[in-house]
Structure formats: C-alpha cells, structure tokens
Design a protein around this motif. Structure first.
Motif, mmCIF file in Angstrom:
data_model
loop_
_atom_site.group_PDB
_atom_site.id
_atom_site.type_symbol
_atom_site.label_atom_id
_atom_site.label_comp_id
_atom_site.label_asym_id
_atom_site.label_seq_id
_atom_site.Cartn_x
_atom_site.Cartn_y
_atom_site.Cartn_z
ATOM 1 N N ASN A 112 0.856 -1.198 0.000
ATOM 2 C CA ASN A 112 0.000 0.000 0.000
ATOM 3 C C ASN A 112 0.885 1.239 0.000
ATOM 4 N N GLY A 113 0.253 2.394 -0.139
ATOM 5 C CA GLY A 113 1.016 3.628 -0.272
ATOM 6 C C GLY A 113 1.880 3.933 0.936
ATOM 7 N N SER A 114 1.324 3.709 2.124
ATOM 8 C CA SER A 114 2.086 4.005 3.347
ATOM 9 C C SER A 114 3.350 3.148 3.405
ATOM 10 N N TYR A 145 0.912 14.634 3.184
ATOM 11 C CA TYR A 145 0.357 13.382 3.702
ATOM 12 C C TYR A 145 1.070 12.240 2.987
ATOM 13 N N HIS A 146 1.767 11.410 3.787
ATOM 14 C CA HIS A 146 2.502 10.302 3.182
ATOM 15 C C HIS A 146 2.024 8.945 3.678
ATOM 16 N N ASP A 248 6.844 11.070 -3.632
ATOM 17 C CA ASP A 248 5.716 10.248 -3.238
ATOM 18 C C ASP A 248 4.647 10.444 -4.311
ATOM 19 N N LYS A 277 -1.868 3.050 -5.155
ATOM 20 C CA LYS A 277 -3.206 3.468 -5.604
ATOM 21 C C LYS A 277 -3.564 3.022 -7.027
HETATM 22 C C1 LIG Z 1 0.603 10.926 -1.432
HETATM 23 C C2 LIG Z 1 0.181 9.741 -0.612
HETATM 24 N N1 LIG Z 1 1.113 8.972 -0.047
HETATM 25 C C3 LIG Z 1 0.797 7.881 0.679
HETATM 26 C C4 LIG Z 1 -0.529 7.540 0.876
HETATM 27 C C5 LIG Z 1 -0.874 6.330 1.683
HETATM 28 O O1 LIG Z 1 -1.397 5.350 0.859
HETATM 29 P P1 LIG Z 1 -2.264 4.151 1.476
HETATM 30 O O2 LIG Z 1 -3.564 4.772 1.892
HETATM 31 O O3 LIG Z 1 -2.404 3.201 0.361
HETATM 32 O O4 LIG Z 1 -1.494 3.601 2.628
HETATM 33 C C6 LIG Z 1 -1.529 8.317 0.307
HETATM 34 C C7 LIG Z 1 -2.939 7.998 0.523
HETATM 35 O O5 LIG Z 1 -3.829 8.778 0.326
HETATM 36 C C8 LIG Z 1 -1.175 9.455 -0.463
HETATM 37 O O6 LIG Z 1 -2.089 10.244 -1.022
#
Ligand SMILES: Cc1ncc(COP(=O)(O)O)c(C=O)c1O
Length: 435
Positions: A112-114, A145-146, A248, A277
């Motif tokens: 996932n993104g995080s 937001y990361h 990111d 995403k």
């Molecule tokens: C720029 C960015 N980085 C990281 C994330 C985190 O992704 P995830 O929700 O899949 O953990 C998001 C989520 O909205 C994001 O917009």
C-alpha cells in the motif's frame, strides 16, 4: 442478505477508517460497480468522482483487468517472494522501469502507499549508513500526507491530522508547500522564499538524509497544487547537494497530473519514487518503491548487514501484479491519456463558471484534479462544510468527499462527457444552496 440486516451487522462488527462512529451517518452499502458508477443496495447509482480514494483509474470492474486477475488466479495466486520469484512480478517490473525516468532501475514491492513510503524512508536512511555517513533528518512539507504508518506519519507531521501521535514521531525539517491557484500573484515570491530556505538548510545541515515531496499535488492536505517550475528548481537543489530526492507519487502516479507520472511532467528524475493506488487500476492492494542502481548497489555486500530488512507476507502478490500489468496495458492504448486531457479541458471550462461565485476561492487544476475552496467555513481538516451540501450531492448521485472546505474532483479516466456535465451542474446547484 437483507439490507437492514446487513447494515446492522456492519455497525455491530466493523470499525471504519477515518470515521467517528458516534456521529457518522450509516455507511452506504455498495453492491456493485461498473465503470464510473457505483450501485447501492437500493438500486441507486453514484458517479464516483473521487475514484474511490483515488485508486480507480480505468473505472470499476473494468473487464480487461478482471479477466487478467481471474486468469492469473488459476495459475498462481501467491508465493513467498524471498528466494522465489514469478513472471507477473518480472513482467510488471520491466514494464514500469520502461515508463519511469531512466535513472530508476530497481523495484521493491509492498502492499500500500504508506508502506511504499516506509520502504523509501528505510532505503534512504540505510543508504547513508551503508556508505558510512550516518544521516537521519528528512525534509518534508507542511500539509504533506505520506500515509498512516508511524514513519509515514512522521513525514506528515506538518499536517494537523496526526497531532494525537506526535510524541511518537521522529524529527523532520518542515517547509511550506508553494500552493497556487488561479489569479495567485504572489507565487514567484512564495516559491523563491521556500527554495532559498531549503537551499540554506542543505548548506548548513549535514544531517539531511533526503527530501520527500508529493510532486505537483498534495492530496490529503487539501489538493494543494504547485507549479512544475518550482518542482524543477527544487529537484536541482537536491541534486546540487548530492542528496536524495524522494517523490511520493502514490496519488499523482498513473495519469492523475495529466502525464503518466508527475516526474515526467516536471522532467525531473527522483532517486526514489513511491507508487501505489492507481498501480493496479484500483483492483488490488499493491505498491512499489523504485530506486536507482546507485542506491541499490550500496546495499550489496557479502553478509546480511547491508541488506534491506523489509518484506511483507504478500510482497509482489501475483494477482496484484497481473492487475497492474493489465492496467498499464490499458494506458498503452493512448485512449486513456486522451481522456485525461479531455477531463482537464472540461475542468477548465467549469472553473470559468466557478470564478463567478464570490464565495469560491483558490480554484486550481492539474490533470484530472479540480479543486476549490468554499469561504466562510474555516480552513484545513477542521473546516466542515454544511451537511446539507454533502447530503445534496449524495441525493443527486455524486460521490464526493470534500477535504475540510476543499471540494475536489478526481474521476476515473473513463468518465463520459455527459457524466462530467451532470456533476458540474449538481456541484454548482449545491454551492448555490450554501452561499
Ligand atoms: C501521497 C500519498 N502517499 C501515501 C498515501 C498512503 O497510501 P495508502 O492509503 O495506500 O497507505 C496516500 C494515501 O492517500 C497518499 O495520497
């Protein structure tokens, strides 16, 4: 399952993300999706104008991606990725390297993104250790937001969202993000000030391990848009000081900014990029952290010490890889990038109409993202637009999820002209109700 029954069971068993259950309305039970549309248990349809938390690029249940997942599921659904590999991961890596900036050569998988960000953070930190130069301070931006894991939250500590956790965070250096909008006359001055401050930080601080930024659009921070000229200058500074530039692109990746990646639009090559995403077209959780050979090579050695201690049970899940390969093939048809340009053009026409509303400000567009702010309800996460406008949008079949006082659209790329026109009409009507 009867409707009422099933909603009661949701209430009984489920804890939803980002939800204050005491005051939140009952969730809407979605039973199916078809391209831009979602259908609830009463048969009502909604146009998904936020691509279901920004993941859905080609529309819901796109048959081409569904088929690819099904086909893969009959062959190999999952295998440990330590010591083993498989064709979907290899094919996807090759495809992604081909479309990323030339410098990016090695793909690390997560879910996932995080976690893509956590991996970037760990790689950057250990890169310096492996080179016998310990550095531990990261530069990040206010309102960034990361992600929601502790490292990613630390990098997002310039956002009000996580203040409850702040004692858990490691320290970062925060700078303003030069958000801009229609009619912003101070942008050159704003950008220069920020760039000077950042350059000074690099000059005096030898502890900087890397700079992380959401290039061109800060998502959750309020769809703040910055200029590509700023991004280019910023990337030159990081390079000048031989530091690590981390993009990111979890949200901006896969077409959102009008190009396949924001870095391509900026014409800048990061040292590390985080993708998730839209990677699987919104079908399955998967993410990539892609880096240079220079960084990768610094992790090589004759014992484990220099290796990256990171991995997840579902690393490089073959079904996720198959979905991503299919999603990337859809981009190759050119039709998708053409639709993205079309959405941007439609946003521009609508924004001209919005300019006439005196209580709307800071209108901005980048690729498929249109955002604007409603005056008079505060700003930031704590701002709350009247419930009546949110209810109105839902009643009229629009899935929107304002961020504080920011209303934004980020539709799947298959959205039809008539659907966009309808959405604009309803948004305009809704805004008139709260003026
Ligand atoms: C720029 C960015 N980085 C990281 C994330 C985190 O992704 P995830 O929700 O899949 O953990 C998001 C989520 O909205 C994001 O917009």
């Amino acid at each position: 399952m009867k409707n009422l029954n099933s909603i009661n069971l949701d209430n009984k068993y489920i804890w939803h993300p980002y939800t204050q259950h005491k005051i939140s309305p009952t969730p809407i039970r979605i039973v199916s999706g078809n391209m831009t549309k979602l259908k609830d248990d009463k048969g009502k349809t909604y146009i998904d104008l936020i691509s279901s938390w920004w993941v859905n690029t080609h529309g819901h249940c796109h048959p081409y991606i569904s088929k690819a997942i099904y086909k893969q599921s009959k062959k190999l659904e999952q295998v440990v990725f330590g010591g083993f590999t498989h064709d979907p991961a290899i094919t996807l890596s090759k495809k992604i390297i081909k479309i990323l900036p030339k410098k990016l050569k090695k793909v690390f998988f997560s879910d996932n993104g995080s976690t893509a960000v956590e991996v970037a953070l760990k790689i950057a930190y250990q890169y310096w250790i492996n080179k016998k130069k310990k550095k531990k301070t990261f530069i990040a931006f206010k309102n960034a937001y990361h992600g929601d894991t502790v490292g990613a939250m630390s990098l997002s500590s310039g956002s009000e969202l996580f203040s409850v956790f702040k004692e858990l965070f490691f320290k970062i250096k925060l700078f303003n993000y030069p958000s801009t909008w229609y009619g912003d006359r101070e942008i050159d001055e704003k950008e220069n000030l920020i760039l000077n401050k950042i350059e000074n930080e690099f000059k005096r601080n030898k502890d900087i391990a890397g700079l992380i930024i959401e290039p061109l659009i800060q998502g959750s921070g309020g769809m703040n848009i910055c200029r590509k000229e700023f991004m280019k200058k910023l990337s030159n500074i990081v390079k000048k000081y031989n530091n690590l530039l981390i993009y990111d692109e979890v949200m901006t990746g896969f077409g959102r900014t009008g190009e396949i990646f924001a870095c391509k639009k900026i014409k800048s090559e990061p040292d590390i990029i985080c993708l998730s995403k839209g990677l699987t077209g919104g079908f399955l959780p998967l993410s990539l952290t892609v880096t240079t050979n220079k960084i990768y090579n610094s992790f090589l050695g004759h014992d484990f010490d220099k290796a990256l201690a990171h991995g997840h049970s579902f690393t490089a899940n073959p079904l996720g890889c198959a979905a991503s390969i299919a999603s990337l093939s859809l981009f190759e048809s050119k039709k998708v990038l053409k639709n993205i340009k079309f959405i941007e053009k439609e946003h521009y026409s609508f924004s001209k109409k919005l300019l006439k509303l005196s209580f709307i400000e800071k209108i901005r567009i980048c690729g498929t993202v249109l955002a604007f702010e409603v005056k008079g309800f505060g700003a930031g996460y704590k701002a709350v637009l009247p419930n009546k406008i949110k209810k109105f949008f839902l009643k009229k079949g629009l899935l929107l999820r304002p961020l504080g006082n920011v209303i934004y659209l980020m539709p799947p790329y298959c959205i039809l002209k008539k659907e966009l026109k309808y959405a604009y009409k309803i948004i305009y009507e809704g805004l008139e109700k709260i003026k």
